[in-house]
Write a protein that holds these residues in place. Structure first.
Motif, PDB file in Angstrom:
ATOM      1  N   TYR A   1       5.750  -9.622   0.201  1.00 17.48           N
ATOM      2  CA  TYR A   1       6.120  -8.627   0.973  1.00 17.48           C
ATOM      3  C   TYR A   1       5.973  -7.273   0.313  1.00 17.48           C
ATOM      4  O   TYR A   1       5.762  -6.174   1.100  1.00 17.48           O
ATOM      5  CB  TYR A   1       7.498  -8.757   1.234  1.00 17.48           C
ATOM      6  N   LEU A   2       6.312  -7.131  -0.836  1.00 17.15           N
ATOM      7  CA  LEU A   2       5.948  -5.786  -1.579  1.00 17.15           C
ATOM      8  C   LEU A   2       4.619  -5.335  -1.580  1.00 17.15           C
ATOM      9  O   LEU A   2       4.253  -4.144  -1.438  1.00 17.15           O
ATOM     10  CB  LEU A   2       6.544  -5.688  -2.977  1.00 17.15           C
ATOM     11  N   VAL A   3       3.727  -6.318  -1.894  1.00 18.11           N
ATOM     12  CA  VAL A   3       2.168  -6.088  -1.790  1.00 18.11           C
ATOM     13  C   VAL A   3       1.618  -5.681  -0.241  1.00 18.11           C
ATOM     14  O   VAL A   3       0.939  -4.388  -0.364  1.00 18.11           O
ATOM     15  CB  VAL A   3       1.417  -7.321  -2.025  1.00 18.11           C
ATOM     16  N   TYR A   4       2.102  -6.297   0.766  1.00 16.19           N
ATOM     17  CA  TYR A   4       1.966  -5.677   2.130  1.00 16.19           C
ATOM     18  C   TYR A   4       2.565  -4.305   2.342  1.00 16.19           C
ATOM     19  O   TYR A   4       2.011  -3.532   3.319  1.00 16.19           O
ATOM     20  CB  TYR A   4       2.150  -6.918   3.138  1.00 16.19           C
ATOM     21  N   LEU A   5       3.693  -4.151   1.968  1.00 14.92           N
ATOM     22  CA  LEU A   5       4.449  -2.745   2.108  1.00 14.92           C
ATOM     23  C   LEU A   5       3.663  -1.667   1.521  1.00 14.92           C
ATOM     24  O   LEU A   5       3.269  -0.555   2.025  1.00 14.92           O
ATOM     25  CB  LEU A   5       5.858  -3.103   1.534  1.00 14.92           C
ATOM     26  N   ALA A   6       3.016  -1.900   0.182  1.00 10.08           N
ATOM     27  CA  ALA A   6       2.364  -0.923  -0.683  1.00 10.08           C
ATOM     28  C   ALA A   6       1.105  -0.543   0.524  1.00 10.08           C
ATOM     29  O   ALA A   6       0.707   0.402   0.491  1.00 10.08           O
ATOM     30  CB  ALA A   6       2.217  -1.382  -1.878  1.00 10.08           C
ATOM     31  N   VAL A   7       0.377  -1.767   0.655  1.00  9.65           N
ATOM     32  CA  VAL A   7      -0.921  -1.480   1.546  1.00  9.65           C
ATOM     33  C   VAL A   7      -0.732  -1.007   2.935  1.00  9.65           C
ATOM     34  O   VAL A   7      -1.528   0.124   3.179  1.00  9.65           O
ATOM     35  CB  VAL A   7      -1.472  -2.920   1.547  1.00  9.65           C
TER      36      VAL A   7
ATOM     37  N   ALA B   1       7.065   0.477  -3.844  1.00 11.31           N
ATOM     38  CA  ALA B   1       6.853  -0.749  -3.639  1.00 11.31           C
ATOM     39  C   ALA B   1       6.035  -1.358  -5.035  1.00 11.31           C
ATOM     40  O   ALA B   1       6.342  -2.357  -5.625  1.00 11.31           O
ATOM     41  CB  ALA B   1       5.967  -1.263  -2.563  1.00 11.31           C
ATOM     42  N   PHE B   2       5.045  -0.424  -5.527  1.00 11.32           N
ATOM     43  CA  PHE B   2       4.283  -0.695  -6.707  1.00 11.32           C
ATOM     44  C   PHE B   2       5.207  -0.935  -8.043  1.00 11.32           C
ATOM     45  O   PHE B   2       4.820  -1.708  -8.800  1.00 11.32           O
ATOM     46  CB  PHE B   2       3.165   0.423  -6.725  1.00 11.32           C
ATOM     47  N   ALA B   3       5.976   0.199  -8.165  1.00  8.33           N
ATOM     48  CA  ALA B   3       6.903   0.425  -9.131  1.00  8.33           C
ATOM     49  C   ALA B   3       7.803  -1.033  -9.162  1.00  8.33           C
ATOM     50  O   ALA B   3       8.179  -1.320 -10.350  1.00  8.33           O
ATOM     51  CB  ALA B   3       7.834   1.524  -8.938  1.00  8.33           C
ATOM     52  N   GLU B   4       7.969  -1.454  -8.063  1.00  2.86           N
ATOM     53  CA  GLU B   4       8.979  -2.500  -8.110  1.00  2.86           C
ATOM     54  C   GLU B   4       8.243  -3.955  -8.490  1.00  2.86           C
ATOM     55  O   GLU B   4       8.949  -4.679  -9.383  1.00  2.86           O
ATOM     56  CB  GLU B   4       9.653  -2.914  -6.852  1.00  2.86           C
TER      57      GLU B   4
ATOM     58  N   ILE C   1      -5.027   2.169  -7.012  1.00  5.68           N
ATOM     59  CA  ILE C   1      -6.069   3.032  -7.172  1.00  5.68           C
ATOM     60  C   ILE C   1      -6.361   3.831  -5.804  1.00  5.68           C
ATOM     61  O   ILE C   1      -6.434   4.823  -5.763  1.00  5.68           O
ATOM     62  CB  ILE C   1      -7.428   2.334  -7.740  1.00  5.68           C
ATOM     63  N   ASP C   2      -6.330   2.722  -4.653  1.00  2.00           N
ATOM     64  CA  ASP C   2      -6.353   3.607  -3.386  1.00  2.00           C
ATOM     65  C   ASP C   2      -5.194   4.430  -3.041  1.00  2.00           C
ATOM     66  O   ASP C   2      -5.541   5.420  -2.485  1.00  2.00           O
ATOM     67  CB  ASP C   2      -6.209   2.373  -2.400  1.00  2.00           C
ATOM     68  N   LEU C   3      -4.143   4.103  -3.587  1.00  2.00           N
ATOM     69  CA  LEU C   3      -2.893   4.897  -3.449  1.00  2.00           C
ATOM     70  C   LEU C   3      -3.252   6.573  -4.290  1.00  2.00           C
ATOM     71  O   LEU C   3      -2.995   7.619  -3.838  1.00  2.00           O
ATOM     72  CB  LEU C   3      -1.461   4.516  -4.046  1.00  2.00           C
ATOM     73  N   PHE C   4      -3.844   6.369  -5.471  1.00  5.84           N
ATOM     74  CA  PHE C   4      -4.179   7.480  -6.310  1.00  5.84           C
ATOM     75  C   PHE C   4      -5.144   8.313  -5.698  1.00  5.84           C
ATOM     76  O   PHE C   4      -5.081   9.448  -5.556  1.00  5.84           O
ATOM     77  CB  PHE C   4      -4.690   6.838  -7.665  1.00  5.84           C
ATOM     78  N   ILE C   5      -6.202   7.469  -4.874  1.00  7.48           N
ATOM     79  CA  ILE C   5      -7.180   8.296  -4.249  1.00  7.48           C
ATOM     80  C   ILE C   5      -6.524   9.267  -3.089  1.00  7.48           C
ATOM     81  O   ILE C   5      -6.823  10.307  -2.857  1.00  7.48           O
ATOM     82  CB  ILE C   5      -8.329   7.441  -3.876  1.00  7.48           C
ATOM     83  N   GLN C   6      -5.722   8.539  -2.444  1.00  4.38           N
ATOM     84  CA  GLN C   6      -5.040   9.033  -1.262  1.00  4.38           C
ATOM     85  C   GLN C   6      -4.180  10.383  -1.700  1.00  4.38           C
ATOM     86  O   GLN C   6      -4.097  11.330  -1.007  1.00  4.38           O
ATOM     87  CB  GLN C   6      -4.326   7.935  -0.674  1.00  4.38           C
TER      88      GLN C   6
END
Length: 658
Positions: free
Chosen positions: A323-329, A343-346, A365-370
């Motif tokens: 769930y956390l994986v999908y929440l982040a994505v 979500a990533f931090a958890e 990394i996708d988040l960092f790019i965003q």
């Protein structure tokens, strides 16, 4: 409606601790597009199959070989010479063996698709749907239909079951005779225990056609039958009817209501399969429903505490991480960086030895790019690369799984090159647009800064993967970045290497880019004092940039003479030599251009310069010879210059000493 992200394989849930040679790869959840994740008819088939897909890959191959050998022996038997009962059992065995082979074939095809891919997220969302259409698999499906037809047409034992098998296979292959056999079944066997199975096959047929209302009615009728063994799968499929409907729903309230219906159906499926834990189908409905439910919870932004409590009580507990994986994505997709970060931090700190940890870091990394955190992007890549060091905890856990390690190494290199290319494209696009607006909390990058960033990623790629198949692409894009950054001499060096590489797919583009780069470099240099056109007593030495430009023009023309871009370039080379007093070489080039493209603007200019020069210096014999040659040349003579050439010829003859 935006595509719902289903990009990551469920961390620590589906085969999270199983070696690659003992797992069925989760191809269904591999792509970002929800349509690619929708369960297909083949998943229904695998739910009905008891083939053990958790054996070692070599054992699976051996089991498949045995089934193929068994089928071959069965096909060699003349069933007409057997007793009625004996013939029926053999015919039935033919169908069942053939169905098992189909399951093996799909499994092997999915493994090939997954482990041979360089994508960490499936780019071609139709890839999985193409598997049943592979020639070997499709041919075998039609063969299985033939076995089922024989069972229906020639035997009176278990007639409802036999006809159901045929209907199921006709639905899978979208056969036009499906409804004929459906009508026969319902008339002959209105009270058969296989009626729910038949309705499920028909619901699958309608689902694939996106006729969701028809599919829903059939699935609900199965849901009401609490005794049929296909009830859990029917409820699961009903959940997906609700999910698919939400995709085109623009009203967010209605969309959330649809997802809530899906969540209810998935929870019921999950519960039923928990109660039916002894059943081990090839399509592991319990785990699959848990993963899909985790995604629906994430999409609905169901509170973390509520999701955590649900999976603690209903198992599997690790589904909360899914769930956390999908929440982040999903949060990355929606631009909600704070939610993604939380979500990533958890879950990331608890995943450092997980099978999917490298994949999770790529998602980060996708988040960092965003969020334009490009320094963190670079750190992220180095962190993933560090996982493959022998002393890293992750590598110690997974080093024996060579298939997994190699697949991640391919995925990392591909992710890195795609990111470099993406940033490069953004920089190129930005160069022709107004400066970007500032976003609160994010640094602003102009085109030049983005080019430097992209260049740093290419540097990393070329250093880490010198033998990669993508090196050619990286070298070319890197050279273009250097060119766009104004480093012309360096760009020419890089492009020259590519243009000289006969194996490069970018050789032609690099060669033409060389002409452009050389011309751009030359335009920045001072031009020496030149004599009046046509009046140089001695040739003026060409500058370094002029020499380079002419060399690159000649190289491109030699290798790609048919390219129309040659015409203006060839004229530039000839005119440059003419201006610097290299008359013999210039005249030779002008002559060649006249014969090559006399109707073009450059061809006409070349003709005028050549004739005028010969007149100016009084080379009457040469002028007479070349005018006669042009008049005899059909291409030149018919280009509209006949009158000029004839007049020049007459004038030359009149001026030639008698």
């Amino acid at each position: 409606m935006k595509a719902i992200a289903l990009g990551l394989i469920a961390s620590s849930l589906l085969n999270g601790s199983i070696r690659s040679d003992r797992m069925r790869p989760d191809v269904r959840h591999w792509a970002e597009d929800i349509y690619a994740a929708a369960p297909r008819y083949e998943d229904h088939e695998d739910f009905l199959s008891d083939v053990n897909v958790d054996e070692d890959f070599e054992d699976l191959q051996e089991a498949q070989a045995k089934q193929i050998a068994e089928l071959k022996k069965l096909e060699e038997i003349d069933l007409t010479k057997e007793s009625a009962g004996g013939g029926f059992l053999l015919a039935k065995q033919l169908v069942e063996t053939s169905l098992k082979i189909s399951t093996y074939q799909r499994l092997m095809a999915e493994r090939d698709l997954f482990f041979k891919s360089k994508d960490w997220r499936l780019q071609d969302v139709t890839a999985r749907s193409k598997i049943p259409k592979q020639s070997e698999i499709e041919s075998h499906s039609f063969k299985t239909v033939g076995f089922a037809r024989n069972l229906v047409n020639n035997y009176t034992f278990e007639q409802d079951r036999n006809q159901y098998l045929l209907i199921r296979l006709l639905a899978r292959t979208q056969n036009s005779n499906l409804f004929l056999f459906l009508d026969q079944f319902k008339k002959r066997f209105p009270n058969s225990s296989f009626l729910p199975h038949v309705n499920l096959a028909l619901a699958e047929y309608y689902f694939q056609l996106k006729e969701y209302e028809k599919a829903e009615g059939l699935l609900k009728s199965i849901m009401d039958n609490k005794l049929t063994p296909v009830r859990p799968y029917a409820i699961y499929k009903l959940a997906w009817v609700h999910i698919m409907r939400t995709q085109n729903e623009k009203d967010n309230a209605k969309r959330m209501a649809g997802l809530e219906k899906a969540a209810v159906a998935l929870r019921l499926t999950h519960k039923l399969m928990n109660d039916w834990d002894a059943y081990k189908p090839a399509f592991k409905l319990k785990e699959e429903a848990a993963v899909d439910l985790a995604w629906v919870f994430a999409e609905m932004r169901t509170p973390k505490a509520e999701v955590q409590k649900y999976f603690e009580e209903n198992k599997p507990k690790p589904a909360y991480h899914t769930y956390l994986v999908y929440l982040a994505v999903d949060a990355i997709r929606d631009g909600d960086s704070k939610l993604a970060e939380s979500a990533f931090a958890e879950y990331l700190p608890q995943e450092v030895e997980s099978r999917y940890y490298p994949r999770d870091l790529m998602s980060q990394i996708d988040l960092f790019i965003q969020t334009r955190s490009f320094d963190k992007v670079l750190e992220g890549y180095k962190k993933i690369r560090g996982l493959f060091d022998e002393e890293s905890p992750w590598m110690k856990e997974w080093q024996k799984d060579k298939l997994l390690v190699e697949s991640y190494q391919k995925q990392l290199s591909n992710h890195l090159i795609l990111t470099a290319s993406k940033i490069q494209q953004e920089a190129e696009k930005m160069g022709s647009q107004p400066p970007p607006k500032a976003v609160k909390g994010q640094p602003v990058y102009d085109a030049s800064k983005l080019m430097v960033i992209s260049k740093s990623y290419y540097d990393l790629f070329m250093d880490w993967y010198p033998n990669s198949d993508a090196q050619d692409e990286a070298r070319y894009n890197y050279a273009l970045l250097v060119f766009q950054n104004g480093e012309m001499e360096r760009a020419i060096q890089l492009l020259t290497k590519i243009a000289n590489d006969t194996k490069s797919e970018h050789r032609r583009d690099a060669a033409y880019s060389l002409v452009v780069a050389a011309a751009s470099w030359d335009s920045t240099q001072a031009v020496p004092k030149l004599p009046e056109p046509g009046k140089a007593k001695n040739p003026v030495p060409l500058t370094k940039t002029k020499t380079t430009l002419i060399e690159k023009i000649d190289f491109f023309y030699k290798n790609w003479p048919e390219d129309e871009q040659n015409i203006p370039a060839l004229y530039t080379a000839a005119q440059t030599l003419f201006e610097f007093g290299h008359y013999e070489d210039a005249m030779r080039r002008f002559d060649g251009l006249v014969k090559l493209a006399p109707k073009t603007e450059q061809g006409e200019a070349a003709l005028n310069t050549l004739l005028s020069y010969y007149v100016e210096v009084g080379r009457w014999d040469d002028l007479i010879t070349i005018c006669k040659e042009y008049l005899a040349n059909k291409t030149v003579a018919s280009s509209g210059h006949r009158k000029l050439i004839r007049q020049t010829l007459d004038y030359a003859k009149s001026q030639k000493p008698q």
